[in-house]
Design a protein around this motif. Sequence first.
Motif, PDB file in Angstrom:
ATOM      1  N   UNK A 229       0.809  -1.213   0.000  1.00 19.68           N
ATOM      2  CA  UNK A 229       0.000   0.000   0.000  1.00 19.68           C
ATOM      3  C   UNK A 229       0.843   1.263   0.000  1.00 19.68           C
ATOM      4  N   UNK A 230       2.076   1.179   0.503  1.00 21.49           N
ATOM      5  CA  UNK A 230       2.911   2.380   0.595  1.00 21.49           C
ATOM      6  C   UNK A 230       3.722   2.625  -0.671  1.00 21.49           C
ATOM      7  N   UNK A 231       3.560   1.782  -1.689  1.00 25.97           N
ATOM      8  CA  UNK A 231       4.268   1.960  -2.954  1.00 25.97           C
ATOM      9  C   UNK A 231       3.358   2.630  -3.982  1.00 25.97           C
ATOM     10  N   UNK A 232       3.936   3.538  -4.767  1.00 22.88           N
ATOM     11  CA  UNK A 232       3.227   4.178  -5.874  1.00 22.88           C
ATOM     12  C   UNK A 232       3.916   3.771  -7.168  1.00 22.88           C
ATOM     13  N   UNK A 233       3.180   3.220  -8.100  1.00 23.22           N
ATOM     14  CA  UNK A 233       3.762   2.705  -9.337  1.00 23.22           C
ATOM     15  C   UNK A 233       3.182   3.425 -10.557  1.00 23.22           C
ATOM     16  N   UNK A 234       4.016   3.574 -11.565  1.00 20.28           N
ATOM     17  CA  UNK A 234       3.583   4.190 -12.812  1.00 20.28           C
ATOM     18  C   UNK A 234       3.423   3.147 -13.898  1.00 20.28           C
ATOM     19  N   UNK A 235       2.939   3.578 -15.053  1.00 21.94           N
ATOM     20  CA  UNK A 235       2.731   2.678 -16.184  1.00 21.94           C
ATOM     21  C   UNK A 235       3.903   2.802 -17.153  1.00 21.94           C
TER      22      UNK A 235
END
Length: 247
Positions: A229-235
């Motif tokens: 939940x604490x990770x932000x990922x891009x495409x």
Amino acid sequence: MTFTKAAIRDLSAPDRNKLPPFVDPELKAGDLLLMDGRTWHLPPPGTAKEDRCGFFLKYCAVNAPPAAGFYPYSNAAFNAMSDAGKRLIPIHFDDPITSARLLIERTSGAEPSFLLRHSVDSNSWELPGGASEEEEEGVAWDIGARIGTLQSMVEQQLNGEAIPWMSYIEDIYSDGGVCRVYGYRDSDGSLGSSVEKLDHCEWFTATELRETLGEHHAIIQIVRLWQRKDFIRGKGKAGRQQEQQFD
């Protein structure tokens, strides 16, 4: 074991007509401009008659890995840094990236499920993918990316189903080399009907994964990391997709 959706951040293409006028910072030789990475900017055409050398630095937060994957710095590069500077190169290895795998998450059902392929050679379940090579089309700051080759492999393995984007998860050691692992979320279930017709592919819920593979299997660890939940990922997209980066 409880799984939730991975935090995938998406950006929409800006409407140039709605953007305010661009501001010329009037930079001169030796000047340095620092700006937020989300600032829309437009470089003017080059007018110099001689070649120029440019430097491009790409940083990422600890909880926001680059979508195409980390630049594969060597151990020598890491050891050359000061103790304080070593934190800037968290991922470093000397082994070549020899394979790539894709974790496909389906969220259209009652609970998330994940796609595995059964390998005849090893008689075991594995993630789609396999041996991979460096991207043929791309840019220098995405050296180490395997999105293009992995897209081609998965499309062949899944009977022509296209994967429009994927996001880097981690690098793991496998058979004397490094395996670069990516993730993709099939939110609308578009892969469901066609993949279910393939004899060697099957969707597994979280409980089924644990019962089939065991609590400490590498794929279980990959799923846990993918859905932190604490990770932000891009495409991330392949070099050949650079003209359609917002599609």
